[in-house]
Design a protein around this motif. Sequence first.
Motif, PDB file in Angstrom:
ATOM      1  N   UNK A 132       0.847  -1.201   0.000  1.00 38.08           N
ATOM      2  CA  UNK A 132       0.000   0.000   0.000  1.00 38.08           C
ATOM      3  C   UNK A 132       0.879   1.247   0.000  1.00 38.08           C
ATOM      4  N   UNK A 133       0.452   2.269  -0.735  1.00 42.69           N
ATOM      5  CA  UNK A 133       1.121   3.574  -0.672  1.00 42.69           C
ATOM      6  C   UNK A 133       0.663   4.269   0.609  1.00 42.69           C
ATOM      7  N   UNK A 134       1.616   4.752   1.387  1.00 37.53           N
ATOM      8  CA  UNK A 134       1.268   5.428   2.645  1.00 37.53           C
ATOM      9  C   UNK A 134       2.090   6.711   2.791  1.00 37.53           C
ATOM     10  N   UNK A 135       1.629   7.581   3.687  1.00 45.52           N
ATOM     11  CA  UNK A 135       2.449   8.700   4.146  1.00 45.52           C
ATOM     12  C   UNK A 135       3.075   8.227   5.455  1.00 45.52           C
ATOM     13  N   UNK A 136       4.386   8.076   5.459  1.00 47.40           N
ATOM     14  CA  UNK A 136       5.057   7.512   6.631  1.00 47.40           C
ATOM     15  C   UNK A 136       5.073   8.505   7.789  1.00 47.40           C
ATOM     16  N   UNK A 137       5.377   9.762   7.473  1.00 45.37           N
ATOM     17  CA  UNK A 137       5.446  10.808   8.499  1.00 45.37           C
ATOM     18  C   UNK A 137       5.503  12.160   7.798  1.00 45.37           C
ATOM     19  N   UNK A 138       5.309  13.228   8.537  1.00 41.91           N
ATOM     20  CA  UNK A 138       5.483  14.569   7.982  1.00 41.91           C
ATOM     21  C   UNK A 138       6.926  14.999   8.243  1.00 41.91           C
ATOM     22  N   UNK A 139       7.485  15.732   7.309  1.00 45.87           N
ATOM     23  CA  UNK A 139       8.861  16.219   7.469  1.00 45.87           C
ATOM     24  C   UNK A 139       8.901  17.610   6.856  1.00 45.87           C
ATOM     25  N   UNK A 140       9.195  18.616   7.681  1.00 50.02           N
ATOM     26  CA  UNK A 140       9.174  20.018   7.207  1.00 50.02           C
ATOM     27  C   UNK A 140       7.829  20.360   6.561  1.00 50.02           C
ATOM     28  N   UNK A 141       6.771  19.820   7.148  1.00 56.47           N
ATOM     29  CA  UNK A 141       5.425  20.117   6.659  1.00 56.47           C
ATOM     30  C   UNK A 141       5.011  19.351   5.412  1.00 56.47           C
ATOM     31  N   UNK A 142       5.899  18.487   4.924  1.00 61.31           N
ATOM     32  CA  UNK A 142       5.608  17.718   3.708  1.00 61.31           C
ATOM     33  C   UNK A 142       5.439  16.229   4.049  1.00 61.31           C
ATOM     34  N   UNK A 143       4.488  15.542   3.385  1.00 60.32           N
ATOM     35  CA  UNK A 143       4.369  14.102   3.628  1.00 60.32           C
ATOM     36  C   UNK A 143       5.579  13.342   3.095  1.00 60.32           C
ATOM     37  N   UNK A 144       5.954  12.275   3.790  1.00 57.48           N
ATOM     38  CA  UNK A 144       7.040  11.389   3.348  1.00 57.48           C
ATOM     39  C   UNK A 144       6.399  10.159   2.715  1.00 57.48           C
ATOM     40  N   UNK A 145       6.487  10.021   1.392  1.00 53.86           N
ATOM     41  CA  UNK A 145       5.833   8.878   0.747  1.00 53.86           C
ATOM     42  C   UNK A 145       6.547   7.570   1.071  1.00 53.86           C
ATOM     43  N   UNK A 146       5.765   6.514   1.175  1.00 52.30           N
ATOM     44  CA  UNK A 146       6.359   5.214   1.462  1.00 52.30           C
ATOM     45  C   UNK A 146       5.386   4.100   1.166  1.00 52.30           C
ATOM     46  N   UNK A 147       5.756   2.913   1.614  1.00 51.38           N
ATOM     47  CA  UNK A 147       4.928   1.723   1.382  1.00 51.38           C
ATOM     48  C   UNK A 147       4.723   0.970   2.688  1.00 51.38           C
ATOM     49  N   UNK A 148       3.570   0.359   2.815  1.00 53.40           N
ATOM     50  CA  UNK A 148       3.334  -0.624   3.870  1.00 53.40           C
ATOM     51  C   UNK A 148       3.194  -1.953   3.148  1.00 53.40           C
ATOM     52  N   UNK A 149       4.059  -2.893   3.511  1.00 58.41           N
ATOM     53  CA  UNK A 149       4.145  -4.154   2.785  1.00 58.41           C
ATOM     54  C   UNK A 149       3.764  -5.319   3.704  1.00 58.41           C
ATOM     55  N   UNK A 150       2.893  -6.173   3.215  1.00 54.90           N
ATOM     56  CA  UNK A 150       2.569  -7.419   3.919  1.00 54.90           C
ATOM     57  C   UNK A 150       2.954  -8.564   2.994  1.00 54.90           C
TER      58      UNK A 150
END
Length: 272
Positions: A249-267
């Motif tokens: 799944x595409x996720x926002x891992x965390x905010x950094x300097x007000x911007x979302x950090x794109x990432x993945x959640x993998x099962x």
Amino acid sequence: MAKKIDEEALGEAYNRALALEKAGDVDAAVAAYEEVLAIDPDDHGGAAVRIAAMGRGETPVRAPDAYVETLFDQHAEVFEDVLVEQLGYHVPMLVRQRLQTLKLGPFKRLLDLGCGTGLTGGALRDLCADMTGIDLSEKMVEIAHEKDLYETLFVAEVEDFLDDNDEEAFDIITATDVLPYLGALEPLFFGAAENLTPGGLFIFSSETLPEEILAGRAYMVGPHQRFAHADAYVRERLTATGFELVEISDINVRMEDGQPTPGHLVIARYIG
């Protein structure tokens, strides 16, 4: 016996390197970080990762243990407040939601790699009969211990633990916020495979960057000194180590300097 570090010289070189990096003088900053590495080869300050984040030098295969340990020991007391409240980190709850949506669980034995203060343990406690947590930071493990979430806790580097462990296998392994401190994923994925029961689940989060920035690389150190992994690399390594993908799944891992950090959640499921 390890030689004593000249803390004063180290502090001076590190602060100079940071100032040069901030000023945008990459050549001089890299030279100063190289001085830092000469004084402190174990790299408690993560100089090698900072050099790579500026696009210079070799990309390390993982962040130095001394750096990760120091980083999390320093931030242990405020970790949850900063990560959850300020940076909007909700990956453990996303893990719980996906498991429940996919009707996976309950589980007998969970191994929580990079357990930190126990955020993932807390999110999954009622789904698991027995939980083991591993973290490199002793201070993080102390805080997790106080919460009384895990049956067993170890202070260890995750790849080393997976390599050495000969206890009973686990039917679920989680690694939330571990991959940003690892470049090459083979040791982690092989280690997870060796410690899972057939059909066991491996769940992890990763950070990524747009394809034009990754430019065909499997992984790189991003602007915030954390590793970003290409989607294709993650998929290919999983297949090569005996996993089948349940979901990515595409996720926002965390905010950094007000911007979302794109990432993945993998099962992924271990099929051997």
